[in-house]
Design an enzyme around this catalytic site. Structure first.
Site, PDB file in Angstrom:
ATOM      1  N   GLY A   2       0.827  -1.157   0.023  1.00 19.40           N
ATOM      2  CA  GLY A   2       0.159   0.075   0.006  1.00 19.40           C
ATOM      3  C   GLY A   2       0.829   1.193   0.072  1.00 19.40           C
ATOM      4  N   TYR A  11       4.125  -3.257   2.604  1.00 16.34           N
ATOM      5  CA  TYR A  11       3.487  -2.581   3.637  1.00 16.34           C
ATOM      6  C   TYR A  11       2.948  -3.513   4.554  1.00 16.34           C
ATOM      7  CZ  TYR A  11       0.213   0.458   5.898  1.00 16.34           C
ATOM      8  OH  TYR A  11      -0.508   1.167   7.100  1.00 16.34           O
ATOM      9  N   LYS A  21      -6.923  -9.347 -18.886  1.00 15.57           N
ATOM     10  CA  LYS A  21      -7.489  -9.906 -20.255  1.00 15.57           C
ATOM     11  C   LYS A  21      -7.355 -11.346 -20.636  1.00 15.57           C
ATOM     12  CE  LYS A  21      -8.957  -8.052 -24.073  1.00 15.57           C
ATOM     13  NZ  LYS A  21      -9.731  -6.857 -24.057  1.00 15.57           N
TER      14      LYS A  21
END
Ligand code: XMP
Length: 511
Positions: free
Chosen positions: A54, A82, A367
């Site tokens: 983060g 983090y 995708k």
């Protein structure tokens, strides 16, 4: 159903990438916001928990945390970046700003006697992005990896099954990253690895059923992979209550409008409104040569036609879109795992259409996962494997003023290029390939006569992210065959060119 790996999100741009890697390891994963309550977490009965990275630092008063009870649940926890710092900070270790921000690739030495790195190579490259690092281990932990600038690049407490890595195993640049995540979810958490895309389809169908209730859903089919897969999925959930509108603006590739009609009447019998609006689009574009202006007119007209058709269908309850995860990141929307979010303006559709919610069942997929899902749902291969195609279609590959004759040159030459790429097998080496009607005429000889006809350019690129691209080294023999066929079979073409420009400075499309 398999128990999930829970991914607790602290706002990293890679959270969904972690989820995707876990799926790649054959394990069901779910993303939760960092403020999820411990009761919610317990109810989900996770077999393991991953704390994402983060952008925050623990020094900030507003730094996000999670319920510390997460570390005492008895299920393995892996903190990434983090997430590792939060684990250390919460359990009595120390985190401090590093002398230098560590960004990019670093050489990592691993303790291969540790539980997390067992069976791996002892040295590899890893990808980092952090300004803070763990400087003192919490009680019970040992250090298990280091880089030259980060002495505690990984830590673990085997007893409590708590693990932390300062680098990002989820990005492809981290060698052994996938092996580390697989080791965590399969061996340490004991997940069976039996999750398949079929499971995603089944749970998405369930969620769509709940979200739609007895209501009706409207979806715009663009001719592209994403909206087709979304339509097939929603059709599986609610059948005839799905209404699809397909606007053919006249700039589709050869055979595409026919394929959309065929698939969504025969294979997935949705209620389909297919509009051939090409005459209307050509009318509006008359005399326009500026590329941006063309795009604007096409976008605007598209929304108008779509809205008119939607209004003709009467009041429908929900609006669906084939938004995929990279679109979510691109649009700057908060990366959430929810398939459903509350509706406001969507793709230029005004509130007056009165939808109560927006259904985006592909929101968390990448995708290639969308293509896999399409295959699982039974969409034809030629629809599922299609390369990216811009919304304005062949209009931005036909330079200058648009006429049906000029677009026909683009369409027919593109069909030949695609056919030859498929036939030769070269298609798998290119990320995107198409032809461009350059709107340049030049002199040639045909038979005994002089011609003054159009030059068509071939554009073939390789790229990972479409932000930068290289031109593909297409074999000469293949180029010769394509050139021969285009000049022989496409009326009005007497010259074929090859675009050998990288992006930047050129863009992939010509307009
Ligand atoms: P450029 O030309 O900007 O293209 O290098 C990068 C990628 O984006 C696609 N592209 C579009 N896709 N609507 C789309 O959905 C558009 O207006 C559009 N313009 C470009 C292009 O085909 C390439 O894959």
């Amino acid at each position: 159903m398999d128990k999930p790996i829970l991914i607790i999100d602290f706002g990293s741009q890679f959270t969904q990438l972690i989820a995707r890697r876990v799926r790649q390891a054959g394990v069901f994963s779910q993303v939760l916001p960092h403020n999820a309550s411990i009761d919610t977490i317990r109810e989900m009965e996770p077999c393991g928990i991953i704390l994402s990275g983060g952008p925050a630092s623990l020094e900030e008063a507003t730094a996000p945390g999670c319920d510390p009870a997460v570390f005492g649940m008895g299920v393995p926890v892996l903190g990434i970046c983090y997430g590792m710092q939060l684990m250390a900070h919460t359990l009595g270790g120390q985190v401090a700003r590093s002398g230098k921000r560590e960004y990019g690739l670093r050489q990592l030495s691993l303790d291969i006697k540790s539980a997390l790195f067992s069976g791996l190579e002892a040295a590899c490259n890893c990808w980092n992005s952090h300004a803070y690092q763990v400087t003192a281990l919490p009680p019970g932990f040992s250090q298990t990896a280091a880089t030259d600038t980060c002495p505690i690049a990984a830590m673990e407490d085997g007893e409590r099954k708590l693990y932390g890595v300062q680098f990002h195993p989820e990005v492809t640049h981290s060698q052994q990253g996938m092996a580390i995540l697989t080791r965590f979810v399969r061996d340490i958490c004991g997940c069976p690895g039996s999750w398949r895309m079929e499971n995603y389809a089944a749970s998405a169908v369930k969620e769509i059923k709940t979200a739609a209730g007895n209501g009706t859903v409207l979806l715009g089919l663009s001719g592209g992979v994403d909206s087709a897969v979304a339509a097939a999925l929603i059709h599986q959930a609610i059948g005839g209550k799905l209404h699809c509108v397909f606007v053919d603006h006249g700039f589709m590739r050869k055979g595409e409008p026919e394929m959309v009609r065929e698939v969504f009447t025969r294979h997935f019998p949705v209620s389909l409104t297919a509009v051939d609006a090409s005459a209307r689009f050509f009318g509006k574009l008359n005399g326009i040569i500026d590329p941006e202006e063309k795009r604007k007119v096409i976008g605007h007209e598209f929304v108008s036609v779509f809205r008119e058709e939607a209004l003709k269908l009467g009041q429908l309850d929900h609006f669906a879109q084939g938004t995929i995860y990279p679109d979510v990141i691109e649009s700057g929307a908060a990366p959430g795992s929810a398939v459903i979010k509350s509706h406001h303006n969507v793709g230029g559709l005004p509130r007056e259409l009165g939808f109560t919610s927006l259904i985006e069942p592909l929101r968390t997929l990448f995708k290639d996962e969308v293509r896999d899902l399409g295959r699982v749902l039974g969409l034809p291969e030629e629809m599922v494997k299609r390369q990216p195609f811009p919304g304005p279609g062949l209009a931005i590959r036909t330079l200058g003023e648009l006429t049906p004759e000029k677009v026909a040159i683009t369409r027919e030459s593109d069909a030949i290029l695609r056919e030859e790429f498929d036939r030769s097998g070269f298609a798998k080496n290119a990320s995107q390939y198409f032809t461009v009607n350059t709107d340049i005429r030049s002199v040639g000889v045909m038979g005994d006569g002089r011609s003054y006809d159009t030059a068509v350019a071939i554009r073939v690129v390789t790229t990972d992210d479409f932000m930068t691209a290289d031109w593909a080294r297409v074999p000469y023999d293949l180029l010769a065959q394509i050139s021969r066929r285009i000049t022989n079979e496409v009326p009005g073409v007497n010259r074929v060119l090859l675009d050998v420009t990288t992006k930047p400075p050129a863009s992939i499309e010509w307009e």
